[in-house]
Motif scaffolding. Structure first.
Motif, PDB file in Angstrom:
ATOM      1  N   GLU A   1      24.932   4.658 -45.655  1.00  0.00           N
ATOM      2  CA  GLU A   1      24.191   4.263 -44.711  1.00  0.00           C
ATOM      3  C   GLU A   1      24.497   4.700 -43.274  1.00  0.00           C
ATOM      4  N   THR A   2      23.718   5.533 -42.365  1.00  0.00           N
ATOM      5  CA  THR A   2      24.051   6.263 -41.389  1.00  0.00           C
ATOM      6  C   THR A   2      23.546   5.230 -40.089  1.00  0.00           C
ATOM      7  N   GLY A   3      24.258   5.459 -39.102  1.00  0.00           N
ATOM      8  CA  GLY A   3      23.628   4.823 -37.820  1.00  0.00           C
ATOM      9  C   GLY A   3      23.967   3.233 -37.746  1.00  0.00           C
ATOM     10  N   VAL A   4      25.264   2.983 -38.349  1.00  0.00           N
ATOM     11  CA  VAL A   4      25.459   1.486 -38.440  1.00  0.00           C
ATOM     12  C   VAL A   4      26.073   1.062 -37.246  1.00  0.00           C
ATOM     13  N   MET A   5      26.604   1.521 -36.126  1.00  0.00           N
ATOM     14  CA  MET A   5      27.294   1.239 -34.876  1.00  0.00           C
ATOM     15  C   MET A   5      26.438   1.679 -33.807  1.00  0.00           C
ATOM     16  N   LYS A   6      25.985   0.862 -33.053  1.00  0.00           N
ATOM     17  CA  LYS A   6      25.095   1.121 -31.802  1.00  0.00           C
ATOM     18  C   LYS A   6      25.618   2.018 -30.701  1.00  0.00           C
ATOM     19  N   HIS A   7      26.977   2.096 -30.503  1.00  0.00           N
ATOM     20  CA  HIS A   7      27.524   2.755 -29.563  1.00  0.00           C
ATOM     21  C   HIS A   7      28.560   3.910 -29.896  1.00  0.00           C
ATOM     22  N   ALA A   8      28.586   4.151 -31.044  1.00  0.00           N
ATOM     23  CA  ALA A   8      29.585   5.311 -31.583  1.00  0.00           C
ATOM     24  C   ALA A   8      28.568   6.645 -31.692  1.00  0.00           C
ATOM     25  N   GLU A   9      29.273   7.619 -31.226  1.00  0.00           N
ATOM     26  CA  GLU A   9      28.363   8.959 -31.358  1.00  0.00           C
ATOM     27  C   GLU A   9      27.923   9.429 -32.807  1.00  0.00           C
ATOM     28  N   GLY A  10      28.836   8.708 -33.933  1.00  0.00           N
ATOM     29  CA  GLY A  10      28.462   9.042 -35.113  1.00  0.00           C
ATOM     30  C   GLY A  10      29.101   7.823 -35.917  1.00  0.00           C
ATOM     31  N   SER A  11      28.179   7.289 -37.133  1.00  0.00           N
ATOM     32  CA  SER A  11      28.841   6.261 -37.557  1.00  0.00           C
ATOM     33  C   SER A  11      28.163   6.351 -39.097  1.00  0.00           C
ATOM     34  N   CYS A  12      28.684   5.650 -40.029  1.00  0.00           N
ATOM     35  CA  CYS A  12      28.158   5.225 -41.400  1.00  0.00           C
ATOM     36  C   CYS A  12      28.833   4.080 -42.003  1.00  0.00           C
ATOM     37  N   LEU A  13      28.505   3.525 -42.928  1.00  0.00           N
ATOM     38  CA  LEU A  13      29.011   2.423 -43.749  1.00  0.00           C
ATOM     39  C   LEU A  13      28.745   3.188 -45.294  1.00  0.00           C
ATOM     40  N   ILE A  14      29.959   3.618 -45.885  1.00  0.00           N
ATOM     41  CA  ILE A  14      30.243   4.037 -47.284  1.00  0.00           C
ATOM     42  C   ILE A  14      30.801   3.101 -48.281  1.00  0.00           C
TER      43      ILE A  14
ATOM     44  N   VAL B   1      33.784   1.236 -46.787  1.00  0.00           N
ATOM     45  CA  VAL B   1      34.566   1.711 -45.622  1.00  0.00           C
ATOM     46  C   VAL B   1      33.356   1.741 -44.348  1.00  0.00           C
ATOM     47  N   LEU B   2      33.652   1.086 -43.226  1.00  0.00           N
ATOM     48  CA  LEU B   2      33.018   1.367 -41.880  1.00  0.00           C
ATOM     49  C   LEU B   2      33.599   2.820 -41.139  1.00  0.00           C
ATOM     50  N   CYS B   3      32.887   3.931 -41.068  1.00  0.00           N
ATOM     51  CA  CYS B   3      33.502   4.979 -40.379  1.00  0.00           C
ATOM     52  C   CYS B   3      32.639   5.467 -39.059  1.00  0.00           C
ATOM     53  N   SER B   4      33.660   5.718 -38.040  1.00  0.00           N
ATOM     54  CA  SER B   4      32.775   5.681 -36.993  1.00  0.00           C
ATOM     55  C   SER B   4      33.591   7.144 -36.270  1.00  0.00           C
ATOM     56  N   ALA B   5      32.762   7.774 -35.238  1.00  0.00           N
ATOM     57  CA  ALA B   5      33.457   9.122 -34.784  1.00  0.00           C
ATOM     58  C   ALA B   5      33.029   8.782 -33.169  1.00  0.00           C
TER      59      ALA B   5
ATOM     60  N   LEU C   1      27.771  13.728 -37.548  1.00  0.00           N
ATOM     61  CA  LEU C   1      26.674  12.923 -36.676  1.00  0.00           C
ATOM     62  C   LEU C   1      27.156  13.301 -35.322  1.00  0.00           C
ATOM     63  N   ALA C   2      28.374  13.034 -34.928  1.00  0.00           N
ATOM     64  CA  ALA C   2      28.988  13.357 -33.806  1.00  0.00           C
ATOM     65  C   ALA C   2      28.701  14.759 -33.178  1.00  0.00           C
ATOM     66  N   MET C   3      28.893  15.552 -34.139  1.00  0.00           N
ATOM     67  CA  MET C   3      28.752  17.241 -33.833  1.00  0.00           C
ATOM     68  C   MET C   3      27.342  17.433 -33.454  1.00  0.00           C
ATOM     69  N   ASN C   4      26.557  16.534 -34.192  1.00  0.00           N
ATOM     70  CA  ASN C   4      25.034  16.778 -33.874  1.00  0.00           C
ATOM     71  C   ASN C   4      24.630  16.173 -32.704  1.00  0.00           C
ATOM     72  N   GLN C   5      25.276  15.389 -32.164  1.00  0.00           N
ATOM     73  CA  GLN C   5      25.068  14.708 -30.659  1.00  0.00           C
ATOM     74  C   GLN C   5      25.666  15.910 -29.711  1.00  0.00           C
ATOM     75  N   LEU C   6      26.486  16.432 -29.837  1.00  0.00           N
ATOM     76  CA  LEU C   6      27.077  17.518 -28.916  1.00  0.00           C
ATOM     77  C   LEU C   6      26.053  18.477 -29.051  1.00  0.00           C
ATOM     78  N   MET C   7      25.789  19.011 -30.136  1.00  0.00           N
ATOM     79  CA  MET C   7      24.851  20.110 -30.073  1.00  0.00           C
ATOM     80  C   MET C   7      23.348  19.738 -29.402  1.00  0.00           C
ATOM     81  N   LYS C   8      22.878  18.866 -29.675  1.00  0.00           N
ATOM     82  CA  LYS C   8      21.774  18.074 -29.138  1.00  0.00           C
ATOM     83  C   LYS C   8      21.748  18.200 -27.672  1.00  0.00           C
ATOM     84  N   ILE C   9      22.813  17.509 -27.009  1.00  0.00           N
ATOM     85  CA  ILE C   9      22.775  17.768 -25.610  1.00  0.00           C
ATOM     86  C   ILE C   9      23.213  18.889 -24.923  1.00  0.00           C
TER      87      ILE C   9
END
Length: 237
Positions: A17-30, A37-41, A139-147
């Motif tokens: 499940e992606t986007g599980v943390m509001k403030h992280a540039e990228g996150s998921c719960l696997i 495991v909760l993962c954030s970037a 997901l974090a890389m996507n943010q860098l490219m988006k902006i």
């Protein structure tokens, strides 16, 4: 034969499940079975000092386990004042694995920190961390490219990790805790989406293993890594 009733080459259920943390540039719960495991970037604008003026970026990782992630309480490492050797080894492994899937020159002189926090453990936490950590990193890389911070995609391939082992004399895929704690041979296999290997960790826990058994584990690992990459793609849409 397996405690879970799974077939020899059958994975546990996989959920990302992606986007599980509001403030992280990228996150998921696997979730891989009962291992969660909760993962954030987190993107940092500066690379480590040893990379100054090199034009290269850096991917690093931190790993931790909540006190009641296991069947008895583990003391927080912060309360103990130091990390265990196991924790240090795992977070270095996660960092190495994720860097293998990144063109660090395309990332530029910045760092991305991937945090992997085990909420619930039932075997394979390092593998779930790597697989979920890659999604958070993507997901974090996507943010860098988006902006427009970077113009080309630094991600060169998927990275996924899976455990395999010899249990009751048979090669099996994706060990849970009961199998892991009783396996004669235990292995972790980190692979790219194209099927190339990043790292293999194998050890005889209670009995030596043969070349044929190792080949059987590699076959299982290829199957498992392929399923995990498919789950990554599905989670990212």
């Amino acid at each position: 034969m397996r405690p879970s009733g799974r077939q020899l080459n059958e994975m546990r259920s996989i959920s990302i499940e992606t986007g599980v943390m509001k403030h992280a540039e990228g996150s998921c719960l696997i979730k891989m079975g009962e291992t969660h495991v909760l993962c954030s970037a987190t993107i940092e604008d500066r690379a480590p000092s040893f990379l100054k003026n090199t034009g290269l970026g850096w991917i690093t990782a931190e790993y931790g386990m909540l006190p009641r992630a296991t069947n008895s309480r583990n003391r927080r490492e912060a309360a103990a004042g130091k990390q265990t050797g196991r924790t240090q080894e795992i977070q270095r492994l996660i960092g190495r694995a994720l860097r293998a899937g990144v063109d660090r020159s395309a990332l530029g002189e910045r760092q991305i920190v991937v945090d992997c926090d085990v909420i619930q453990a039932d075997g394979g936490t390092r593998c779930a961390s790597i697989t979920g950590g890659w999604v958070a990193l993507r997901l974090a890389m996507n943010q860098l490219m988006k902006i427009g911070t970077i113009v080309s995609d630094p991600m060169v391939d998927h990275v996924a990790a899976i455990s395999c082992g010899i249990y009751a004399g048979q090669a099996i895929l994706d060990l849970d805790y009961d199998e892991d704690s009783n396996a004669g041979t235990d292995g972790n296999f980190i692979m790219t989406g194209s099927g190339r290997m990043i790292e293999v960790q194998m050890s005889a826990e209670g009995a030596t293993f043969s070349r044929d058994e190792m080949n059987a584990l590699l076959d299982h690992a290829e199957t498992g890594a392929g399923l995990l990459v498919a789950a990554q793609k599905a989670a990212l849409g």
